[in-house]
Scaffold this active site. Structure first.
Site, PDB file in Angstrom:
ATOM      1  N   ASP A 190     -12.434   7.851 -21.653  1.00  0.00           N
ATOM      2  CA  ASP A 190     -11.356   6.993 -21.119  1.00  0.00           C
ATOM      3  C   ASP A 190     -11.830   5.917 -20.136  1.00  0.00           C
ATOM      4  O   ASP A 190     -11.223   5.745 -19.063  1.00  0.00           O
ATOM      5  CB  ASP A 190     -10.261   7.850 -20.464  1.00  0.00           C
ATOM      6  CG  ASP A 190      -9.593   8.799 -21.454  1.00  0.00           C
ATOM      7  OD1 ASP A 190      -9.973   8.812 -22.630  1.00  0.00           O
ATOM      8  OD2 ASP A 190      -8.682   9.542 -21.036  1.00  0.00           O
ATOM      9  N   HIS A 235      -1.489   5.964 -25.773  1.00  0.00           N
ATOM     10  CA  HIS A 235      -0.104   6.449 -25.784  1.00  0.00           C
ATOM     11  C   HIS A 235       0.873   5.464 -26.425  1.00  0.00           C
ATOM     12  O   HIS A 235       0.748   4.250 -26.214  1.00  0.00           O
ATOM     13  CB  HIS A 235       0.363   6.672 -24.344  1.00  0.00           C
ATOM     14  CG  HIS A 235      -0.401   7.708 -23.578  1.00  0.00           C
ATOM     15  ND1 HIS A 235      -0.585   8.991 -24.027  1.00  0.00           N
ATOM     16  CD2 HIS A 235      -1.003   7.656 -22.353  1.00  0.00           C
ATOM     17  CE1 HIS A 235      -1.265   9.679 -23.114  1.00  0.00           C
ATOM     18  NE2 HIS A 235      -1.547   8.890 -22.098  1.00  0.00           N
ATOM     19  N   LYS A 248      -6.517   9.909 -28.176  1.00  0.00           N
ATOM     20  CA  LYS A 248      -5.734  11.088 -27.779  1.00  0.00           C
ATOM     21  C   LYS A 248      -4.477  10.669 -27.037  1.00  0.00           C
ATOM     22  O   LYS A 248      -4.406   9.552 -26.512  1.00  0.00           O
ATOM     23  CB  LYS A 248      -6.587  12.023 -26.922  1.00  0.00           C
ATOM     24  CG  LYS A 248      -7.071  11.366 -25.666  1.00  0.00           C
ATOM     25  CD  LYS A 248      -8.064  12.256 -24.963  1.00  0.00           C
ATOM     26  CE  LYS A 248      -8.476  11.594 -23.684  1.00  0.00           C
ATOM     27  NZ  LYS A 248      -7.366  11.252 -22.802  1.00  0.00           N
ATOM     28  N   CYS A 287      -9.105  14.284 -17.639  1.00  0.00           N
ATOM     29  CA  CYS A 287      -9.653  14.234 -18.998  1.00  0.00           C
ATOM     30  C   CYS A 287     -11.102  14.699 -19.066  1.00  0.00           C
ATOM     31  O   CYS A 287     -11.499  15.347 -20.032  1.00  0.00           O
ATOM     32  CB  CYS A 287      -9.430  12.858 -19.597  1.00  0.00           C
ATOM     33  SG  CYS A 287      -7.660  12.594 -19.882  1.00  0.00           S
TER      34      CYS A 287
HETATM   35  C1  VGL Z   1      -5.851  10.803 -17.730  1.00  0.00           C
HETATM   36  C2  VGL Z   1      -3.936  11.287 -16.583  1.00  0.00           C
HETATM   37  C3  VGL Z   1      -3.170  10.831 -17.635  1.00  0.00           C
HETATM   38  C4  VGL Z   1      -7.354  10.786 -17.749  1.00  0.00           C
HETATM   39  C5  VGL Z   1      -5.104  10.357 -18.796  1.00  0.00           C
HETATM   40  O1  VGL Z   1      -7.936  10.041 -18.555  1.00  0.00           O
HETATM   41  O2  VGL Z   1      -7.955  11.533 -16.957  1.00  0.00           O
HETATM   42  N1  VGL Z   1      -5.261  11.284 -16.645  1.00  0.00           N
HETATM   43  N2  VGL Z   1      -3.764  10.374 -18.736  1.00  0.00           N
HETATM   44 ZN    ZN Z   2      -2.649   9.498 -20.301  1.00  0.00          ZN
END
Ligand code: VGL
Ligand code: ZN
Length: 203
Positions: free
Chosen positions: A8, A49, A106, A151
């Site tokens: 991410d 998302h 994801k 994550c």
């Molecule tokens: C994440 C919160 C919501 C992350 C993703 O990548 O850690 N945290 N969505």
């Molecule tokens: Zn998220």
């Protein structure tokens, strides 16, 4: 065989982004060092998302930080972030995205969140990452990215449970820290699961 998994590394988790991780941009030079090293596969994930995702506070008329029950699972509500196709969901600038051989997406199903890059939070569906690693004969998984306490943590816990040798590159990760101790607890939990906490210099 060893793989680098970059979790991410997206604009919305960078300073100024919708779900900014403090000092998130400081991992970029570390990623550049990692990308000079020899891995059998370089993989990445994207939080991806739909705009009405169930993890978004706005989808419920609530404020970020509140907790709800989302179809049977406890869900922390987040600001709207990493919406498919938006600038915020793109990879952050400053590193060579061209070196990534495959991206795993994801958080696509609006009824369930997905912190781990292996499964959704209910372990209902896989992202395909496990099979991909197995087919390539990857045993060692080096993980960096955002955020340490979500994550990265859940990906590493699943990797360890699945029997991979998981290495968390501490200087290549930053935490959200809703509570100030979250980062340290995340490292502790990952350590207890059998993951190795290392720095980029140890590789
Ligand atoms: C994440 C919160 C919501 C992350 C993703 O990548 O850690 N945290 N969505
Ligand atoms: Zn998220």
């Amino acid at each position: 065989m060893r793989a680098l998994l970059l979790v991410d590394v997206q604009n919305d988790f960078m300073p100024g982004g919708a779900l900014a991780v403090k000092d998130g941009d400081q991992i970029i030079p570390v990623l550049n060092e990692l990308l000079k090293m020899k891995f059998d596969a370089i993989l990445a994930t994207k939080d991806w998302h739909p705009q009405d995702h169930g993890s978004f506070a706005a989808s419920h008329g609530k404020e970020p930080g509140e907790k709800i029950d989302l179809f049977g699972l406890e869900q922390i509500l987040w600001p709207v972030h990493c919406v498919q196709g938006t600038k915020g969901a793109e990879f952050a600038l400053g590193w060579d995205v061209g070196k990534v051989e495959k991206v795993f997406y994801k958080g696509i199903d609006k009824t369930i969140d997905s912190y781990s890059t292996f499964y959704d939070n209910g372990h209902r569906r896989t992202t395909g990452l496990e099979l991909y690693l197995r087919e390539k004969g990857i045993k060692d998984l080096y993980v960096a990215g955002l955020a340490t306490d979500y994550c990265v943590k859940y990906s590493v816990l699943d990797a360890a449970t699945l029997g991979f040798n998981a290495y968390v590159i501490k200087d290549g990760c930053k935490a959200i820290n809703l509570q100030k101790e979250d980062e340290e607890q995340a490292f502790q939990q990952m350590r207890e699961a059998g993951a190795h906490i290392i720095t980029s210099k140890d590789i």
